[in-house]
Design an enzyme around this catalytic site. Structure first.
Site, PDB file in Angstrom:
ATOM      1  N   LYS A 123     -43.558  -8.180  -0.545  1.00  0.00           N
ATOM      2  CA  LYS A 123     -44.623  -8.542   0.406  1.00  0.00           C
ATOM      3  C   LYS A 123     -44.474  -7.758   1.703  1.00  0.00           C
ATOM      4  CE  LYS A 123     -43.950 -12.422   2.950  1.00  0.00           C
ATOM      5  NZ  LYS A 123     -43.991 -12.249   4.410  1.00  0.00           N
ATOM      6  N   ASN A 124     -43.258  -7.730   2.237  1.00  0.00           N
ATOM      7  CA  ASN A 124     -43.084  -7.132   3.566  1.00  0.00           C
ATOM      8  C   ASN A 124     -43.101  -5.606   3.555  1.00  0.00           C
ATOM      9  OD1 ASN A 124     -43.067  -9.642   4.636  1.00  0.00           O
ATOM     10  ND2 ASN A 124     -40.851  -9.762   4.943  1.00  0.00           N
TER      11      ASN A 124
ATOM     12  N   CYS B  21     -44.758 -18.777  16.354  1.00  0.00           N
ATOM     13  CA  CYS B  21     -44.821 -19.331  14.999  1.00  0.00           C
ATOM     14  C   CYS B  21     -43.611 -20.212  14.780  1.00  0.00           C
ATOM     15  CB  CYS B  21     -44.924 -18.233  13.955  1.00  0.00           C
ATOM     16  SG  CYS B  21     -43.379 -17.461  13.574  1.00  0.00           S
TER      17      CYS B  21
ATOM     18  N   ARG C  45     -41.636 -14.812  18.878  1.00  0.00           N
ATOM     19  CA  ARG C  45     -42.042 -13.553  18.245  1.00  0.00           C
ATOM     20  C   ARG C  45     -43.082 -12.762  19.045  1.00  0.00           C
ATOM     21  NH1 ARG C  45     -42.828 -14.491  11.941  1.00  0.00           N
ATOM     22  NH2 ARG C  45     -42.313 -12.293  11.858  1.00  0.00           N
TER      23      ARG C  45
ATOM     24  N   ASP D 291     -44.090  -7.356  22.537  1.00  0.00           N
ATOM     25  CA  ASP D 291     -43.908  -6.497  23.718  1.00  0.00           C
ATOM     26  C   ASP D 291     -43.337  -5.121  23.362  1.00  0.00           C
ATOM     27  OD1 ASP D 291     -41.656  -8.075  23.004  1.00  0.00           O
ATOM     28  OD2 ASP D 291     -40.652  -7.524  24.867  1.00  0.00           O
TER      29      ASP D 291
ATOM     30  N   ASP E  62     -34.108 -13.401   6.302  1.00  0.00           N
ATOM     31  CA  ASP E  62     -35.028 -13.970   5.311  1.00  0.00           C
ATOM     32  C   ASP E  62     -34.306 -14.597   4.116  1.00  0.00           C
ATOM     33  OD1 ASP E  62     -37.114 -13.230   6.916  1.00  0.00           O
ATOM     34  OD2 ASP E  62     -37.665 -11.457   5.756  1.00  0.00           O
TER      35      ASP E  62
ATOM     36  N   ILE F  30     -31.395 -13.266  14.587  1.00  0.00           N
ATOM     37  CA  ILE F  30     -32.684 -12.562  14.664  1.00  0.00           C
ATOM     38  C   ILE F  30     -33.767 -13.440  15.291  1.00  0.00           C
ATOM     39  CG2 ILE F  30     -34.438 -11.268  13.356  1.00  0.00           C
ATOM     40  CD1 ILE F  30     -31.671  -9.979  13.137  1.00  0.00           C
TER      41      ILE F  30
ATOM     42  N   ARG G 259     -47.174 -17.994   0.057  1.00  0.00           N
ATOM     43  CA  ARG G 259     -47.299 -16.784   0.877  1.00  0.00           C
ATOM     44  C   ARG G 259     -46.273 -15.731   0.469  1.00  0.00           C
ATOM     45  NH1 ARG G 259     -47.750 -17.696   7.147  1.00  0.00           N
ATOM     46  NH2 ARG G 259     -47.845 -15.450   6.914  1.00  0.00           N
TER      47      ARG G 259
HETATM   48  C1  EPZ Z   1     -40.397  -8.767   9.839  1.00  0.00           C
HETATM   49  O1  EPZ Z   1     -40.992  -9.497  10.899  1.00  0.00           O
HETATM   50  C2  EPZ Z   1     -40.659  -9.547   8.580  1.00  0.00           C
HETATM   51  N1  EPZ Z   1     -42.097  -9.668   8.380  1.00  0.00           N
HETATM   52  C3  EPZ Z   1     -40.014 -10.909   8.668  1.00  0.00           C
HETATM   53  O2  EPZ Z   1     -40.214 -11.564   7.442  1.00  0.00           O
HETATM   54  C4  EPZ Z   1     -38.516 -10.736   8.886  1.00  0.00           C
HETATM   55  O3  EPZ Z   1     -37.911 -11.986   9.069  1.00  0.00           O
HETATM   56  C5  EPZ Z   1     -38.278  -9.871  10.134  1.00  0.00           C
HETATM   57  O4  EPZ Z   1     -39.001  -8.608  10.019  1.00  0.00           O
HETATM   58  C6  EPZ Z   1     -36.808  -9.549  10.381  1.00  0.00           C
HETATM   59  O5  EPZ Z   1     -36.260  -8.907   9.271  1.00  0.00           O
HETATM   60  C7  EPZ Z   1     -42.771  -8.661   7.844  1.00  0.00           C
HETATM   61  O6  EPZ Z   1     -42.227  -7.615   7.519  1.00  0.00           O
HETATM   62  C8  EPZ Z   1     -44.227  -8.842   7.629  1.00  0.00           C
HETATM   63  P1  EPZ Z   1     -39.006  -8.127  14.021  1.00  0.00           P
HETATM   64  P2  EPZ Z   1     -41.181  -8.820  12.339  1.00  0.00           P
HETATM   65  O7  EPZ Z   1     -40.031  -7.447  14.862  1.00  0.00           O
HETATM   66  O8  EPZ Z   1     -41.477  -7.404  12.166  1.00  0.00           O
HETATM   67  C9  EPZ Z   1     -38.090  -9.856  18.381  1.00  0.00           C
HETATM   68  C10 EPZ Z   1     -40.564 -13.486   6.038  1.00  0.00           C
HETATM   69  O9  EPZ Z   1     -40.083 -14.616   5.833  1.00  0.00           O
HETATM   70  N2  EPZ Z   1     -39.190  -9.008  18.868  1.00  0.00           N
HETATM   71  O10 EPZ Z   1     -37.973  -7.308  13.350  1.00  0.00           O
HETATM   72  O11 EPZ Z   1     -42.150  -9.665  13.078  1.00  0.00           O
HETATM   73  C11 EPZ Z   1     -38.594 -10.973  17.467  1.00  0.00           C
HETATM   74  O12 EPZ Z   1     -39.098 -12.065  18.200  1.00  0.00           O
HETATM   75  C12 EPZ Z   1     -40.636 -12.929   7.402  1.00  0.00           C
HETATM   76  O13 EPZ Z   1     -41.036 -12.781   5.122  1.00  0.00           O
HETATM   77  C13 EPZ Z   1     -39.451  -8.943  20.206  1.00  0.00           C
HETATM   78  O14 EPZ Z   1     -38.793  -9.591  21.034  1.00  0.00           O
HETATM   79  O15 EPZ Z   1     -39.726  -9.046  12.937  1.00  0.00           O
HETATM   80  C14 EPZ Z   1     -37.357 -11.293  16.667  1.00  0.00           C
HETATM   81  O16 EPZ Z   1     -36.545 -12.146  17.395  1.00  0.00           O
HETATM   82  C15 EPZ Z   1     -40.663 -13.833   8.532  1.00  0.00           C
HETATM   83  N3  EPZ Z   1     -40.488  -8.142  20.634  1.00  0.00           N
HETATM   84  C16 EPZ Z   1     -36.679  -9.934  16.528  1.00  0.00           C
HETATM   85  O17 EPZ Z   1     -37.227  -9.110  17.560  1.00  0.00           O
HETATM   86  C17 EPZ Z   1     -41.248  -7.422  19.774  1.00  0.00           C
HETATM   87  O18 EPZ Z   1     -42.169  -6.720  20.223  1.00  0.00           O
HETATM   88  C18 EPZ Z   1     -36.918  -9.203  15.188  1.00  0.00           C
HETATM   89  O19 EPZ Z   1     -38.303  -9.235  14.899  1.00  0.00           O
HETATM   90  C19 EPZ Z   1     -40.957  -7.470  18.406  1.00  0.00           C
HETATM   91  C20 EPZ Z   1     -39.913  -8.280  17.965  1.00  0.00           C
END
Ligand code: EPZ
Length: 428
Positions: free
Chosen positions: A22-23, A125, A130, A133, A315, A337, A407
């Protein structure tokens, strides 16, 4: 809303074929916005999130054709052709983005191709605030003007389009890396992404972009160099197998003391999870088609800390916690994370688990047995951790709010049933 009923205590045996990730599929579909030619994606999973993105892309003007999945057609699973010959609308509306945060992945491609994009802010969420920025700061570094108004990101590229830039992400973000990687393929000049995410899904996207004509170096490392191109072209690409789905079924074998061949599971994508399973006393061996996982007696407690790839994936944290509730000894599970990814703890406790949470650490004392109970979860991985716990629990568990499971896990009840689980979906 459908429910799932599980009567626990069955030992699972058999094989499970892993679907496309999916991701990985979501960013790959968003990449179709970068070209006016057709991007054909194979091995797409049949999941609610894919349908949501089909709707979003459709309202941007992407023509989507489906061949229904052709086992002999060179692809497994569902194949979609996505053709963004003309982008008719550059707004990603709240009604769709709020359903699925990954919708924000259209921002980079739309801005790079059309010079403008208006994308709803996804909001918080269940697992954390999340923010996006990092995505926005990087686009600003590429010359974009970003304004936040009325819950929307209004982004405008400079005259002549986005410019290459040297970008250093302060923390590793999968989504920000993907969004900026896509934008950079059509920017003027060279973009360097330092501290980029190295998740296999990011690598899959990079390989697909290269197939579309992008110039990217450093694929698979935390430093990606992208030479912008005037245009990208058609490509035919197959989505990689879902490592989180593979890990989840491997854990199902482990928690029931059973034996499952995870067909399509890749050792190189699951190193950390396999290491944790082996430390817990589970046998994991590579097979010609994937992995063979065999539970042997009671599990041993193991500490884990979630980290960006190649560390232990967030995950799979909830699912591993389900295993540890039945291990001998105490396990410390640290989530680095997301700040709020322990929503499964109170539900597992309702099944008899002994878990104490302090800050971002959960201390799990293994108990002799779990007991079935009605449970529900607020996110996908938390829901599936309850399914795992229920498979090993005494008595009956009803998992409510199954749409979370849908999902990310295709027909999970059928696939577990094929391995001997007593599980059924109760339609609303
Ligand atoms: C991806 O989310 C995945 N989703 C998530 O899968 C997964 O948990 C996550 O990566 C971490 O591996 C998809 O690929 C669609 P991040 P993403 O940006 O890209 C912070 C599942 O269950 N952050 O790597 O949204 C954020 O809040 C899911 O399938 C900022 O602060 O994750 C988090 O604490 C849920 N500012 C950390 O970084 C930003 O602009 C990592 O988030 C972006 C992120």
């Amino acid at each position: 809303m459908d429910k799932i009923r599980i009567r626990g205590g069955r030992t699972l045996r058999g094989e499970v074929m892993i679907h496309g990730a999916k991701n990985a599929a979501l960013p790959l579909m968003a990449a179709s916005l970068l070209t006016d030619e057709t991007l054909t994606l194979g091995n797409l999973p049949h999941l609610a999130d894919i349908t949501t993105l089909v709707h979003l892309l459709g309202q941007h003007g992407v023509i989507i054709s489906m061949d229904g999945g052709a086992p002999n057609g060179g692809h497994d699973g569902r194949v979609l052709g996505l053709r963004a010959e003309r982008i008719t609308r550059t707004i990603a509306p709240y009604e769709i983005v709020r359903k699925m945060r990954a919708s924000v992945l259209v921002l980079g491609p739309l801005l790079a191709r059309e010079g403008t994009a208006t994308v709803s802010l996804p909001g918080g969420c269940a697992i954390g605030t999340r923010p996006i920025d990092l995505h926005l700061a990087a686009l600003e570094q590429m010359g974009a003007r970003i304004e936040l108004k009325g819950g929307y990101v209004h982004a405008l590229a400079p005259t002549g389009g986005l410019r290459g830039a040297e970008i250093r992400f302060p923390t590793v973000s999968v989504g920000a890396t993907e969004n900026i990687l896509m934008a950079a393929t059509l920017a003027k000049g060279t973009t360097v992404l330092h501290n980029a995410a190295r998740e296999p899904e990011v690598t899959d996207l990079a390989h697909c972009l290269v197939a579309m004509g992008a110039a990217i170096e450093g694929i698979g490392t935390d430093c990606l160099t992208i030479e912008g191109r005037d245009r990208l072209h058609a490509a035919d690409y197959t989505v990689l197998p879902d490592r989180i789905e593979a890990g989840t079924y491997a854990f199902a074998a482990a928690i029931t003391g059973g034996e499952i061949e995870v067909v399509g599971g890749r050792v190189d994508h699951l190193d950390a999870a396999i290491g944790a399973l082996q430390a817990a006393g589970v046998s994991v061996t590579p097979s010609a088609r994937g992995l063979k996982v065999k539970g042997q007696g009671r599990l041993k407690a193991v500490d884990i800390t979630t980290q960006p790839f190649p560390g232990f994936p967030t995950d799979l944290q909830a699912q591993f916690m389900a295993l540890m509730t039945l291990a001998d000894g105490a396990s410390m599970i640290t989530e680095t994370i997301f700040e709020n990814r322990f929503m499964h703890v109170p539900e597992l406790a309702r099944m008899g688990a002994d878990i104490t949470v302090r800050g971002n650490t959960a201390l799990v004392h293994g108990v002799p047995a779990l007991r079935g109970a009605p449970v529900m979860a607020t996110d996908l991985r938390a829901s599936v951790s309850m399914v795992l716990a229920a498979l090993a629990a005494e008595g009956e568990t009803i998992v409510n709010r199954v749409y979370h499971l849908d999902r990310g896990y295709e027909r999970i009840e059928e696939r577990l049933r094929a391995c001997g689980a007593d599980i059924e979906r109760l339609p609303e």
